[in-house]
Scaffold this active site. Structure first.
Site, mmCIF file in Angstrom:
data_model
loop_
_atom_site.group_PDB
_atom_site.id
_atom_site.type_symbol
_atom_site.label_atom_id
_atom_site.label_comp_id
_atom_site.label_asym_id
_atom_site.label_seq_id
_atom_site.Cartn_x
_atom_site.Cartn_y
_atom_site.Cartn_z
ATOM 1 N N ASP A 180 0.916 -1.144 0.000
ATOM 2 C CA ASP A 180 0.000 0.000 0.000
ATOM 3 C C ASP A 180 0.949 1.185 0.000
ATOM 4 O O ASP A 180 1.545 1.502 1.031
ATOM 5 C CB ASP A 180 -0.887 -0.004 1.250
ATOM 6 C CG ASP A 180 -1.893 1.141 1.208
ATOM 7 O OD1 ASP A 180 -1.499 2.246 0.765
ATOM 8 O OD2 ASP A 180 -3.048 0.944 1.608
ATOM 9 N N HIS A 181 1.134 1.803 -1.153
ATOM 10 C CA HIS A 181 2.244 2.766 -1.240
ATOM 11 C C HIS A 181 2.047 3.983 -0.328
ATOM 12 O O HIS A 181 2.989 4.686 -0.037
ATOM 13 C CB HIS A 181 2.522 3.183 -2.689
ATOM 14 C CG HIS A 181 1.397 3.912 -3.331
ATOM 15 N ND1 HIS A 181 0.518 3.296 -4.172
ATOM 16 C CD2 HIS A 181 1.013 5.191 -3.246
ATOM 17 C CE1 HIS A 181 -0.370 4.182 -4.570
ATOM 18 N NE2 HIS A 181 -0.087 5.337 -4.032
ATOM 19 N N HIS A 243 -5.980 2.682 1.087
ATOM 20 C CA HIS A 243 -5.244 3.848 1.598
ATOM 21 C C HIS A 243 -5.978 4.611 2.716
ATOM 22 O O HIS A 243 -5.381 4.967 3.726
ATOM 23 C CB HIS A 243 -4.941 4.829 0.463
ATOM 24 C CG HIS A 243 -4.403 4.183 -0.767
ATOM 25 N ND1 HIS A 243 -3.374 3.272 -0.735
ATOM 26 C CD2 HIS A 243 -4.745 4.304 -2.076
ATOM 27 C CE1 HIS A 243 -3.107 2.868 -1.974
ATOM 28 N NE2 HIS A 243 -3.930 3.475 -2.800
HETATM 29 P P1 NAD Z 1 1.133 -2.215 -17.321
HETATM 30 O O1 NAD Z 1 -0.079 -2.638 -18.103
HETATM 31 O O2 NAD Z 1 1.845 -0.974 -17.696
HETATM 32 O O3 NAD Z 1 2.205 -3.398 -17.351
HETATM 33 C C1 NAD Z 1 1.853 -4.748 -17.289
HETATM 34 C C2 NAD Z 1 3.072 -5.627 -17.479
HETATM 35 O O4 NAD Z 1 2.639 -6.979 -17.433
HETATM 36 C C3 NAD Z 1 3.808 -5.454 -18.802
HETATM 37 O O5 NAD Z 1 5.177 -5.607 -18.564
HETATM 38 C C4 NAD Z 1 3.296 -6.640 -19.641
HETATM 39 O O6 NAD Z 1 4.216 -7.081 -20.606
HETATM 40 C C5 NAD Z 1 3.160 -7.669 -18.573
HETATM 41 N N1 NAD Z 1 2.226 -8.746 -18.954
HETATM 42 C C6 NAD Z 1 0.898 -8.647 -19.233
HETATM 43 N N2 NAD Z 1 0.397 -9.869 -19.506
HETATM 44 C C7 NAD Z 1 1.422 -10.754 -19.372
HETATM 45 C C8 NAD Z 1 1.548 -12.165 -19.518
HETATM 46 N N3 NAD Z 1 0.490 -12.944 -19.822
HETATM 47 N N4 NAD Z 1 2.753 -12.731 -19.292
HETATM 48 C C9 NAD Z 1 3.830 -11.978 -18.975
HETATM 49 N N5 NAD Z 1 3.770 -10.633 -18.817
HETATM 50 C C10 NAD Z 1 2.595 -10.044 -19.031
HETATM 51 O O7 NAD Z 1 0.657 -2.175 -15.798
HETATM 52 P P2 NAD Z 1 1.271 -1.296 -14.599
HETATM 53 O O8 NAD Z 1 0.689 0.079 -14.642
HETATM 54 O O9 NAD Z 1 2.740 -1.429 -14.588
HETATM 55 O O10 NAD Z 1 0.636 -1.992 -13.316
HETATM 56 C C11 NAD Z 1 1.032 -3.265 -12.843
HETATM 57 C C12 NAD Z 1 0.313 -3.562 -11.537
HETATM 58 O O11 NAD Z 1 0.654 -2.588 -10.574
HETATM 59 C C13 NAD Z 1 -1.200 -3.548 -11.608
HETATM 60 O O12 NAD Z 1 -1.690 -4.483 -10.691
HETATM 61 C C14 NAD Z 1 -1.572 -2.170 -11.138
HETATM 62 O O13 NAD Z 1 -2.875 -2.119 -10.574
HETATM 63 C C15 NAD Z 1 -0.522 -1.963 -10.062
HETATM 64 N N6 NAD Z 1 -0.214 -0.557 -9.781
HETATM 65 C C16 NAD Z 1 0.349 0.240 -10.726
HETATM 66 C C17 NAD Z 1 0.668 1.545 -10.406
HETATM 67 C C18 NAD Z 1 1.328 2.457 -11.430
HETATM 68 O O14 NAD Z 1 1.742 3.546 -11.016
HETATM 69 N N7 NAD Z 1 1.448 2.080 -12.665
HETATM 70 C C19 NAD Z 1 0.421 2.043 -9.130
HETATM 71 C C20 NAD Z 1 -0.151 1.200 -8.172
HETATM 72 C C21 NAD Z 1 -0.449 -0.110 -8.509
#
Ligand code: NAD
Length: 499
Positions: A180-181, A243
């Site tokens: 939980d950032h 949060h």
């Molecule tokens: P994103 O869509 O940008 O990236 C997803 C990644 O998963 C990519 O590297 C993609 O290649 C990989 N991927 C997807 N399907 C795949 C598969 N079948 N096999 C292997 N790799 C696969 O998503 P994101 O924004 O980086 O978010 C990732 C997680 O973090 C999510 O759960 C999101 O809710 C959480 N999150 C993200 C943020 C943020 O700032 N981006 C903040 C809080 C939480």
């Protein structure tokens, strides 16, 4: 760059070409490296579907580190610890190749079999990955194994339980680090210190002296490109379940007998257990939902939520939540804790306002106004600090009182989701300190609280949109406090300013 205190580890990041990895994880690891908190004996395997070479991956690491951290020293050396493994996580066959690479790096860098699995991917994959890690032997290590998992942790209590059962087949509860950032934010961590390291606050921290608490987390941003995800989530699941309730539990918990993970978490859990469930008709009296319509922020005309990409034209998803929480225990009985969070509000701010009760008899008057109550404001972001609002004598001959502010400003930092929070959390995980991660009991209790609200909201349609972009939310959110004789302290008036 040697620091023997941080254990060696192999970090396997699933979703290594994604937004989170690039914007948060790589820059945070680099900062730890730069500060000497990451020993030279570390390696990272990036896993994602795309087919790229190790060299291309290392270049992308250098890019993301330079653009986020703004430094170039040792970047190449840092990036040389990164390896790429192209792998579809749903494909059972490629886990054995991943295992082989992990073992090779373990030997090459002398990592003592310590492994951190970071799931930076959509939650639908979490269960599959965890099951494979166990089945294909990646979790059979001589050292520690830890799983770091991003939000959302489930969609409701049932799905969270299912997910938890899946990951528990491969990891023990004390090996699971649920991010939980907000818990990585400096001023959220400071709540405990402000409360428990100051003799002047703790005696007043109860229903005898506090009239109400207000926790606001407002964003200027709309849903952006995340419409598909947000339509299934909404502000209650996206912000309140995690949060907001985490901040409330830190504010309301009893002093732990020791400052260790187990004791702190158990006090937070007790707060969540004492949280009065709001269900049925009460949901309409205790909670308000909103959805932004079109409006203007900083001179820019903005579309409404229903006009955003991948959002239904008649969407019933809330982008704003305000609620009144009651904690039924000896310390807090009768003190409302108001929370509100929303997108496309006029100001970007996360703040906690603790409003103290009025003094028993008011001898002083400000010109044409009654005396202001004392407030303690904890600024979480974008400013970080605390402000104590007091009353003092106005300059001049008469004895009128005037409000004054005592400020402590930590530093300016940009963005709620800053790498600083991830940097701290990654470091904690490497050292095995799970205090600032959420325990399953907290997750389950929080879902069970918000599920009762969702159940009522899902049955009824609200008259959306009900607040224009750039405002403080729907009018009903103000009425929620007015019914109790309070009002939301205007966020902008509470900024850290030097007096
Ligand atoms: P994103 O869509 O940008 O990236 C997803 C990644 O998963 C990519 O590297 C993609 O290649 C990989 N991927 C997807 N399907 C795949 C598969 N079948 N096999 C292997 N790799 C696969 O998503 P994101 O924004 O980086 O978010 C990732 C997680 O973090 C999510 O759960 C999101 O809710 C959480 N999150 C993200 C943020 C943020 O700032 N981006 C903040 C809080 C939480």
């Amino acid at each position: 760059m040697k620091n023997n205190e941080t254990p060696t580890s192999l970090i396997i990041i699933f979703g290594a070409t994604g937004d989170l990895a690039k914007r948060k994880l790589f820059p945070s690891l680099y900062k730890l490296y730069e500060k000497g908190r990451l020993t030279d004996r570390f390696a990272v395997i990036g896993v994602a579907r795309r087919s790229i070479s190790n060299d291309e991956f290392q270049e992308s690491i250098q890019e993301s580190v330079k653009s986020a951290a703004g430094k170039e020293e040792h970047v190449q050396e840092f990036a040389s610890h990164f390896y790429y493994h192209s792998h579809d996580v749903t494909d059972s066959d490629s886990y054995s190749a991943l295992k082989k690479l992990a073992s090779e790096l373990d030997d090459h860098y002398g990592l003592n079999g310590n492994r951190i699995f970071y799931l930076a991917m959509a939650p639908e994959f979490f269960g599959t990955i965890a099951l494979h890690l166990k089945k294909d032997g990646l979790t059979e290590v001589d050292g520690f194994k830890r799983l770091v998992i991003e939000k959302p942790f489930g969609h409701d209590l049932d799905s969270a339980k299912e997910l938890n059962n899946q990951i528990r087949t491969a990891f023990q509860e004390d090996e699971i680090y649920r991010i939980d950032h907000y818990l990585g934010k400096a001023m959220v961590q400071n709540i405990e210190v402000i409360r428990f390291a100051n003799a002047i606050f703790e005696p007043l921290w109860n229903n005898r002296y506090i009239s109400n608490i207000q926790v606001t987390s407002s964003e200027i941003l709309g849903v952006e490109e995340r419409g598909r995800y947000y339509e299934k989530s909404g502000a209650l699941r996206d912000m309140v379940q995690n949060h907001m309730l985490q901040m409330v539990s830190l504010l309301a918990m009893e002093p732990p007998i020791k400052l260790n993970t187990k004791e702190i978490r158990s006090e937070k859990v007790r707060v969540l257990r004492a949280l009065r469930p709001i269900e049925g008709e009460d949901v309409h009296n205790f909670f308000v939902r909103g959805q932004y319509g079109e409006g203007e922020i900083n001179g820019e005309h903005l579309r409404g939520y229903r006009q955003e990409p991948m959002v239904e034209e008649d969407s019933n998803t809330e982008t704003f939540v305000a609620g009144k929480l009651l904690i039924d225990n000896f310390r807090w009985a009768g003190v409302p804790i108001y929370i509100r969070t929303g997108k496309r509000m006029g100001t970007k701010s996360t703040k906690i306002v603790i409003q103290f009760k009025d003094i028993p008899m008011n001898l002083y008057y400000q010109t044409e106004k009654t005396l202001n109550p004392n407030l303690l404001v904890i600024h979480i972001q974008p400013e970080e600090g605390i402000t104590l609002h007091l009353n003092a004598k106005k300059a001049g001959e008469n004895m009128d009182a005037t409000p004054v502010k005592l400020n402590f400003s930590n530093k300016e930092s940009d963005g709620i989701n800053t790498p600083e929070a991830y940097e701290k959390l990654l470091y904690d995980c490497m050292r095995g300190d799970a205090t600032n991660f959420t325990h399953w009991d907290e997750v389950a209790l929080s879902w069970s609280f918000t599920d009762k609200i969702s159940a009522v909201w899902e049955k009824t349609k609200e008259n959306f949109p009900n607040y224009p972009s750039g405002t403080t939310g729907p009018k009903k959110a103000d009425e929620l406090l007015e019914k109790d004789g309070f009002f939301w302290w205007p966020i902008t008036d509470l900024e850290v300013t030097n007096c």
